[in-house]
Design an enzyme around this catalytic site. Structure first.
Site, PDB file in Angstrom:
ATOM      1  N   SER A 165       0.840  -1.203   0.000  1.00 12.94           N
ATOM      2  CA  SER A 165       0.000   0.000   0.000  1.00 12.94           C
ATOM      3  C   SER A 165       0.878   1.258   0.000  1.00 12.94           C
ATOM      4  CB  SER A 165      -0.938  -0.061   1.206  1.00 12.94           C
ATOM      5  OG  SER A 165      -1.905   0.939   1.111  1.00 12.94           O
ATOM      6  N   ASP A 240      -9.686  -5.337  -3.965  1.00 13.22           N
ATOM      7  CA  ASP A 240      -9.235  -4.213  -3.131  1.00 13.22           C
ATOM      8  C   ASP A 240     -10.311  -3.130  -3.123  1.00 13.22           C
ATOM      9  OD1 ASP A 240      -7.945  -1.990  -1.982  1.00 13.22           O
ATOM     10  OD2 ASP A 240      -6.001  -2.616  -2.745  1.00 13.22           O
ATOM     11  N   HIS A 270      -8.018  -5.256   0.146  1.00 12.97           N
ATOM     12  CA  HIS A 270      -6.847  -4.449   0.510  1.00 12.97           C
ATOM     13  C   HIS A 270      -6.097  -5.033   1.700  1.00 12.97           C
ATOM     14  CE1 HIS A 270      -4.393  -0.886   0.237  1.00 12.97           C
ATOM     15  NE2 HIS A 270      -4.490  -0.715   1.541  1.00 12.97           N
TER      16      HIS A 270
END
Ligand SMILES: *[C@@H]1O[C@H](CO)[C@@H](O)[C@H](O)[C@H]1NC(C)=O
Ligand SMILES: *[C@@H]1O[C@H](CO)[C@@H](O)[C@H](O)[C@H]1NC(C)=O
Ligand SMILES: *[C@@H]1O[C@H](CO)[C@@H](O)[C@H](O)[C@H]1NC(C)=O
Length: 293
Positions: A165, A240, A270
């Site tokens: 991320s 995600d 995610h």
């Protein structure tokens, strides 16, 4: 795997409605609090699980940055020294929680893949001093790389930068900045974004016209094409719900570095892509084929 610890990974990327409100009221100063929610989960600044709690062979480190902060870090050693791979993974976390929450990941990398793993928490996170911002976090990532370069036992290994991320953007920036030194042997990028600005229209459509106020940029879309000759593994969770998977796809498409390898996880969201079947197998395969050989 430690289900409880995976639970900590279920943390937000952006507090969406909050960011909309804050941008529209013009208080863009508070962006940092939303983009870097380092107090989530509660006590994330004080309760950092330690490697010994997972039975890991590790050093707990305090790394000084050139601008006066102190970063708390763990160096996890390969589970069996006689099988040690000639690889050191420099691991950069997402925007919430702390490195202790990611120890189950490091445990697999060290005990099953026999890599060294250096994980540091950015300024303002966990037990590190200071407050996070784009410029400071870039200094922190450089501090981690320079630390590896400074150690006789690590500098002779292949350095692979691994970011999840926000950590993906950190990794790309670091690799570009250090490309002339030629000692970053590879990159692993998971569920990362094109830029913070490009997150805003998808996360809060109404805030679209306010994107110029966003001062934390993380311009991976501009930076990534500057890399050439670095093997890069893209790990994309197709479910995600925070960073649209189209961001990863676009990053892959604009990547000019070879070899570039795309692996997708149809059920990965995610937070849980890392727990999907094949995730670590793909990393192992990447290391065996393109790094360690
Ligand atoms: C990921 O974490 C966020 C924040 O805790 C949560 O809102 C979201 O539901 C999680 N996603 C899934 C699919 O569990
Ligand atoms: C470590 O690896 C070596 C070589 O493969 C093996 O002989 C040894 O039993 C292993 N040690 C442990 C504690 O697993
Ligand atoms: C480990 O990797 C480094 C950096 O690429 C290389 O110089 C060294 O020869 C390798 N060592 C072994 C034992 O393969």
């Amino acid at each position: 795997m430690a289900t409880l610890l995976w639970g900590y990974l279920r943390i937000p990327f952006l507090a969406a409605s909050g960011l909309g409100m804050v941008l529209s009221s013009g208080l863009f100063y508070y962006q940092n609090e939303l983009i870097y929610p380092r107090n989530i989960p509660p006590n994330a600044r004080t309760d950092v699980p330690r490697p010994s709690q997972l039975g890991l062979d590790a050093e707990e480190l305090s790394l000084p940055t050139p601008d006066g902060e102190t970063l708390s870090a763990f160096l996890i050693k390969p589970g069996n020294a006689s099988k040690a791979k000639n690889v050191t993974l420099l691991m950069f976390h997402g925007n919430a929680g702390n490195i202790g929450h990611r120890l189950p990941i490091a445990k697999i990398l060290a005990n099953e893949m026999y890599c060294n793993v250096l994980m540091l928490q950015y300024r303002g996170y966990g037990l590190s001093t200071g407050n996070p911002n784009e410029k400071g976090i870039a200094i922190d990532s450089q501090t981690g790389l320079d630390y590896i370069r400074s150690r006789d036992d690590l500098k002779k290994t292949k350095i692979v930068v691994y970011g999840q991320s926000l950590g993906g953007a950190v990794s790309i920036g670091l690799a570009v900045k250090n490309k002339d030194q030629g000692d970053i042997a590879g990159l692993i990028l998971e569920n990362t974004f094109l830029s913070i600005k490009k997150m805003i229209p998808s996360v809060i459509p109404a805030a679209k016209y306010l994107t110029p106020l966003c001062h934390q940029v993380w311009p991976s879309e501009e930076m990534l094409p500057k890399l050439t000759n670095t093997p890069i593994l893209f790990l994309s969770g197709l479910q995600d719900e925070i960073v649209p998977p189209s961001h990863m796809k676009k990053l892959f498409d604009i990547c000019r570095s070879e070899p570039k390898i795309w692996k997708e996880f149809p059920y990965g969201d995610h937070n849980n892509t890392v727990a999907e079947a094949g995730y670590f197998h793909n990393i192992q395969d990447f290391l065996d084929r393109y790094i360690a050989s």
